[in-house]
Design an enzyme around this catalytic site. Structure first.
Site, short mmCIF file in Angstrom:
data_model
loop_
_atom_site.label_atom_id
_atom_site.label_comp_id
_atom_site.label_asym_id
_atom_site.label_seq_id
_atom_site.Cartn_x
_atom_site.Cartn_y
_atom_site.Cartn_z
N ARG A 161 36.50 3.73 17.50
CA ARG A 161 36.65 5.17 17.61
C ARG A 161 37.93 5.50 18.38
O ARG A 161 38.36 4.76 19.24
CB ARG A 161 35.45 5.79 18.33
CG ARG A 161 34.21 5.93 17.48
CD ARG A 161 33.08 6.62 18.23
NE ARG A 161 32.62 5.84 19.35
CZ ARG A 161 32.95 6.05 20.61
NH1 ARG A 161 33.72 7.08 20.94
NH2 ARG A 161 32.51 5.27 21.56
N GLY A 221 34.02 3.05 11.07
CA GLY A 221 32.79 3.39 11.79
C GLY A 221 32.64 4.84 12.20
O GLY A 221 32.65 5.76 11.39
N SER A 274 28.43 3.48 24.81
CA SER A 274 28.73 2.60 23.68
C SER A 274 28.90 1.15 24.14
O SER A 274 29.54 0.89 25.16
CB SER A 274 30.02 3.07 23.01
OG SER A 274 29.87 4.40 22.59
N ALA A 275 28.29 0.26 23.38
CA ALA A 275 28.35 -1.19 23.66
C ALA A 275 27.81 -1.54 25.04
O ALA A 275 28.34 -2.41 25.73
CB ALA A 275 29.76 -1.73 23.44
N LYS A 326 22.08 -0.59 23.96
CA LYS A 326 20.99 0.16 23.31
C LYS A 326 20.31 -0.66 22.22
O LYS A 326 19.08 -0.77 22.20
CB LYS A 326 21.52 1.48 22.72
CG LYS A 326 21.88 2.53 23.76
CD LYS A 326 22.30 3.85 23.14
CE LYS A 326 23.54 3.73 22.28
NZ LYS A 326 24.73 3.21 22.97
N ASN A 347 34.82 -5.38 18.63
CA ASN A 347 34.03 -4.24 18.14
C ASN A 347 33.65 -4.45 16.67
O ASN A 347 33.44 -3.48 15.94
CB ASN A 347 34.80 -2.94 18.32
CG ASN A 347 33.92 -1.70 18.08
OD1 ASN A 347 32.73 -1.69 18.43
ND2 ASN A 347 34.48 -0.68 17.46
N ARG A 370 31.21 -5.07 13.61
CA ARG A 370 29.90 -4.40 13.50
C ARG A 370 29.14 -4.86 12.27
O ARG A 370 29.72 -5.32 11.29
CB ARG A 370 30.12 -2.88 13.39
CG ARG A 370 30.77 -2.24 14.61
CD ARG A 370 29.79 -1.49 15.45
NE ARG A 370 30.33 -1.15 16.77
CZ ARG A 370 29.60 -0.53 17.70
NH1 ARG A 370 28.35 -0.19 17.46
NH2 ARG A 370 30.12 -0.27 18.88
N GLY A 382 15.84 -10.00 26.77
CA GLY A 382 14.37 -9.99 26.80
C GLY A 382 13.79 -9.79 28.19
O GLY A 382 12.73 -9.17 28.36
N ASN A 388 14.68 -7.86 30.34
CA ASN A 388 14.64 -6.43 30.70
C ASN A 388 13.22 -5.87 30.57
O ASN A 388 12.93 -4.79 31.07
CB ASN A 388 15.63 -5.63 29.85
CG ASN A 388 17.07 -6.01 30.16
OD1 ASN A 388 17.37 -6.51 31.25
ND2 ASN A 388 17.97 -5.79 29.21
P1 GTP Z 1 26.81 1.13 20.46
O1 GTP Z 1 26.37 0.70 19.11
O2 GTP Z 1 28.29 1.00 20.66
O3 GTP Z 1 26.34 2.48 20.85
O4 GTP Z 1 26.27 0.03 21.51
P2 GTP Z 1 24.84 -0.37 22.11
O5 GTP Z 1 24.58 0.46 23.33
O6 GTP Z 1 23.79 -0.38 21.06
O7 GTP Z 1 25.11 -1.85 22.65
P3 GTP Z 1 24.54 -3.26 22.17
O8 GTP Z 1 23.06 -3.38 22.34
O9 GTP Z 1 25.08 -3.55 20.83
O10 GTP Z 1 25.21 -4.24 23.25
C1 GTP Z 1 26.59 -4.31 23.43
C2 GTP Z 1 26.98 -5.52 24.21
O11 GTP Z 1 26.28 -5.59 25.45
C3 GTP Z 1 26.69 -6.82 23.48
O12 GTP Z 1 27.79 -7.68 23.61
C4 GTP Z 1 25.50 -7.39 24.19
O13 GTP Z 1 25.49 -8.78 24.15
C5 GTP Z 1 25.65 -6.86 25.61
N1 GTP Z 1 24.32 -6.66 26.24
C6 GTP Z 1 23.28 -5.98 25.72
N2 GTP Z 1 22.21 -6.03 26.55
C7 GTP Z 1 22.59 -6.75 27.62
C8 GTP Z 1 21.92 -7.14 28.83
O14 GTP Z 1 20.76 -6.85 29.07
N3 GTP Z 1 22.67 -7.87 29.71
C9 GTP Z 1 23.96 -8.22 29.48
N4 GTP Z 1 24.60 -8.93 30.40
N5 GTP Z 1 24.62 -7.87 28.34
C10 GTP Z 1 23.95 -7.14 27.43
C1 SPV Z 2 29.43 3.91 19.53
O1 SPV Z 2 30.65 3.71 19.74
O2 SPV Z 2 28.69 4.46 20.39
C2 SPV Z 2 28.81 3.45 18.27
C3 SPV Z 2 29.68 2.86 17.24
O3 SPV Z 2 27.61 3.57 18.10
S1 SPV Z 2 30.56 4.03 16.30
O4 SPV Z 2 29.71 4.43 15.17
O5 SPV Z 2 31.78 3.38 15.80
O6 SPV Z 2 30.89 5.18 17.10
MN MN Z 3 26.57 4.47 19.92
#
Ligand code: GTP
Ligand code: SPV
Ligand code: MN
Length: 601
Positions: free
Chosen positions: A86, A217, A267-268, A271, A383, A385, A510, A512
């Site tokens: 983005r 995306g 983001s990332a 979630k 990033n 996906r 897990g 968590n």
């Molecule tokens: P968007 O799709 O961008 O909104 O992201 P999201 O919030 O869904 O994030 P996602 O679950 O894809 O995790 C993003 C990154 O964080 C990945 O590289 C995961 O490995 C890392 N991650 C997720 N949960 C944990 C956690 O509990 N601990 C750690 N250390 N890293 C985590």
């Molecule tokens: C985010 O960035 O929070 C996402 C990925 O979920 S995107 O759809 O590219 O915005």
């Molecule tokens: Mn998102």
């Protein structure tokens, strides 16, 4: 690999699902006259149409077919290397006044912006096919559900929208032929994928989005961040509901008692992982199920908050996804998945940093170049996906199609903070919880272009997604609280706190579940906690830490509230509110004063 491809010509019976609604026909005619496509392809979302588009995309090198034995019916797309995330600096909220967009958004004047975009779109689709995608956001029978149309000249967008939304017939039916019905107008053109001509513009008062110059995306799947969050949040305030950057999960105890929880992480920041977590062995009989992994639309019913997931699929971060970190995601992306910017192995499998298997001896990286384990570059873009239908998720919640939504017992906020913020704590009440959300901060990630790892305030994980003035957004949250007789409890979590050695103190993923269990205990009124200046904190013995391989001193560190660090934090809150001008509501200013005062007791 190409983002831009010449027109395709469907046989009879494909690409001719013209809607009956005159307002849609007029709009498509207007955009067609402006962009001058070779032909117009009216999508119906059918299997036959999808097969035709995939075949065309393979021929035009928009997609690569992956190994059917290893990952059936799955494909790889590579976006332009200048176009991998983005672009917040090129994202605009075009409300009539700058004040309506507020201090956290880029604003541009609607009239001038329409003129500029029309200039860019003029003749932009010459020689290309213009696709018209009808879709709905939300379960088919939900009062919250919205109709959208996206016009695009990208086949990748059409194929992705079919995964990410409920697309085709269902939307035409829902819209009907009333020319005054509410629906979102989305126009997307790749133009020439030039970052200098890349703009993602929202016109909330017209329920319109225009996105040009990107093929990636959140910039181009207009259903997602543009409609479901930016325009969504604007409509939500006007119509009395909420559009949030939140996952929704169900958690069921061995006694079959079930709660639903919504969580806003930037983001990332975890979630998708949290929404699909598998409890550790010790939590035998507990089950977590997914309603949504990115967006929650919530409404008030009988004094409670109910949430639906408006999406139909997951557009998830690939790197780091493994059988160890997220087995349910791995199972979800083993078939019928569209990958973007991962590495391609010599046997047409996909690979990325953090996958369970050892790196391949040779691969083609996300840019399309040769790659070996000795390469300095990453094989998959950070990033990169997957887009996969939610039906692939082995733990999809059975209520995911329920129109009224699921009742939310707890809301969780959380960011990526290496210090200061404890593993978990609970707000004293709704307004204090709104304050926790409003002041949350997180390190930036690869989900948006720009520097990674910079701590910034990201209120409710909505900084890039709130389609109007953030002060009014905070006020809306406070107003919702007033209407709730049975509000969700509000929590803050931080999976990312680090020790002095720079390593994460908490194992995450897990594990968590242990934090989630405490949150559920608090909802049930059984969990213990101590009062701290920042909120209710668990003592180590309030958390179920059995069979967890973490040293006690790390747990103490994780739950610690360091007064010096918090003095800095409170000062940063104040600075943040000041940076917003005078828009932050008085209730939140008062919360900050109370927080500061509690440290002095
Ligand atoms: P968007 O799709 O961008 O909104 O992201 P999201 O919030 O869904 O994030 P996602 O679950 O894809 O995790 C993003 C990154 O964080 C990945 O590289 C995961 O490995 C890392 N991650 C997720 N949960 C944990 C956690 O509990 N601990 C750690 N250390 N890293 C985590
Ligand atoms: C985010 O960035 O929070 C996402 C990925 O979920 S995107 O759809 O590219 O915005
Ligand atoms: Mn998102």
């Amino acid at each position: 690999m190409k983002d831009i491809a010449p027109a395709i010509f469907p046989p009879n019976g494909i690409g001719d699902a013209k809607p009956a609604n005159q307002a849609v026909l007029d709009w498509v005619h207007e955009i067609g006259t402006l962009t001058q496509p070779e032909n117009i392809f009216w999508c119906d979302g059918s299997d036959r149409e999808n097969e035709f588009l995939i075949a065309g995309s393979l021929k035009q090198n928009v997609l690569i077919k992956l190994n059917d034995k290893k990952i059936p019916r799955s494909y790889l797309h590579r976006s332009h290397p200048n176009d991998v995330a983005r672009v917040e600096q090129f994202t605009f909220i075009c409300t009539p006044t700058k004040a309506e967009a507020g201090p956290t958004n880029n604003w541009s004047e609607p009239g001038e912006t329409y003129t500029k975009l029309r200039g860019l779109l003029k003749g932009a689709m010459r020689g290309r096919t213009m696709f018209v995608i009808p879709y709905i956001m939300g379960p088919p029978d939900s009062p919250l559900t919205k109709v959208g149309f996206e016009i695009t000249d990208s086949k990748y967008v059409v194929l992705s929208m079919r995964i990410m939304t409920r697309m085709g017939e269902i939307a035409l039916k829902r819209l009907g032929d009333d020319p005054n019905a509410e629906w979102n107008r989305g126009v997307h053109s790749l133009l020439d994928v030039d970052p200098a001509r890349r703009f993602i513009c929202h016109f909330p008062q017209d329920n319109t989005i225009i996105s040009v110059g990107s093929g990636y995306g959140g910039n181009v799947l207009l259903s997602k961040k543009c409609l479901a969050l930016r325009i969504g949040s604007y409509l939500a305030r006007k119509q009395g509901w909420m559009a949030e950057h939140m996952l929704i999960l169900g958690v069921e105890s061995p006694e079959a008692k079930k709660h639903y929880v919504a969580a806003a992480f930037p983001s990332a920041c975890g979630k998708t992982n949290f929404a699909m977590l598998i409890p550790p062995k010790h939590f035998n009989g507990w089950k977590v199920t997914t309603v949504g992994d990115d967006i929650a639309w919530m409404q008030i019913r009988d004094g409670r908050l109910f949430a639906v997931n408006p999406e139909n699929g997951y557009f998830g971060v690939v790197p780091g996804t493994s059988y160890k970190s997220n087995p349910n995601a791995m199972k979800s992306i083993e078939h019928d998945t569209l990958y973007t910017n991962v590495a391609l192995t010599d046997d047409s499998d996909v690979w990325w940093e953090g996958k369970d298997s050892a790196p391949p001896k040779h691969a083609i990286d996300w840019r399309g170049n040769d790659w070996t384990p000795d390469s300095k570059e990453k094989a998959a873009h950070p990033n990169s996906r997957f887009a996969t239908p939610m039906q692939n998720n082995p733990v999809l919640d059975r209520e995911v199609e329920r129109g009224e939504g699921v009742p939310i017992s707890a809301i969780i906020f959380g960011g990526r903070r290496s210090d200061t913020v404890p593993l978990v704590f609970q707000a004293f009440d709704w307004n204090h919880g709104v304050y926790l959300g409003a002041t949350m901060a997180s390190e930036t990630t690869a989900a948006a272009t720009g520097e990674v790892g910079q701590v910034r305030r990201d209120p409710m994980a909505m900084l890039p997604f709130c389609g109007y003035n953030i002060g009014d957004y905070f006020r809306h949250w406070i107003g919702i609280g007033k209407r709730l007789t049975n509000p969700p409890l509000i929590f803050n979590v931080n999976w990312f706190r680090k020790g002095t050695d720079g390593r994460f103190l908490w194992p995450g993923f897990g594990e968590n579940m242990r934090v989630l269990k405490w949150i559920i205990d608090r909802c049930e009124g059984t969990g213990g906690a101590v009062k701290s200046p920042i909120g209710w904190l668990p003592s180590p013995h309030d958390l179920d830490l059995q069979e967890l391989d973490v040293q006690h001193k790390c747990i103490i560190e994780l739950l610690g509230v360091d007064h010096e660090e918090w003095q800095k934090e409170i000062a940063a809150h104040e600075e943040f509110f000041e940076s917003l001008g005078d828009v932050a509501p008085e209730e939140l200013q008062k919360q900050r004063e109370q927080l500061a005062a509690r440290f002095k007791l």
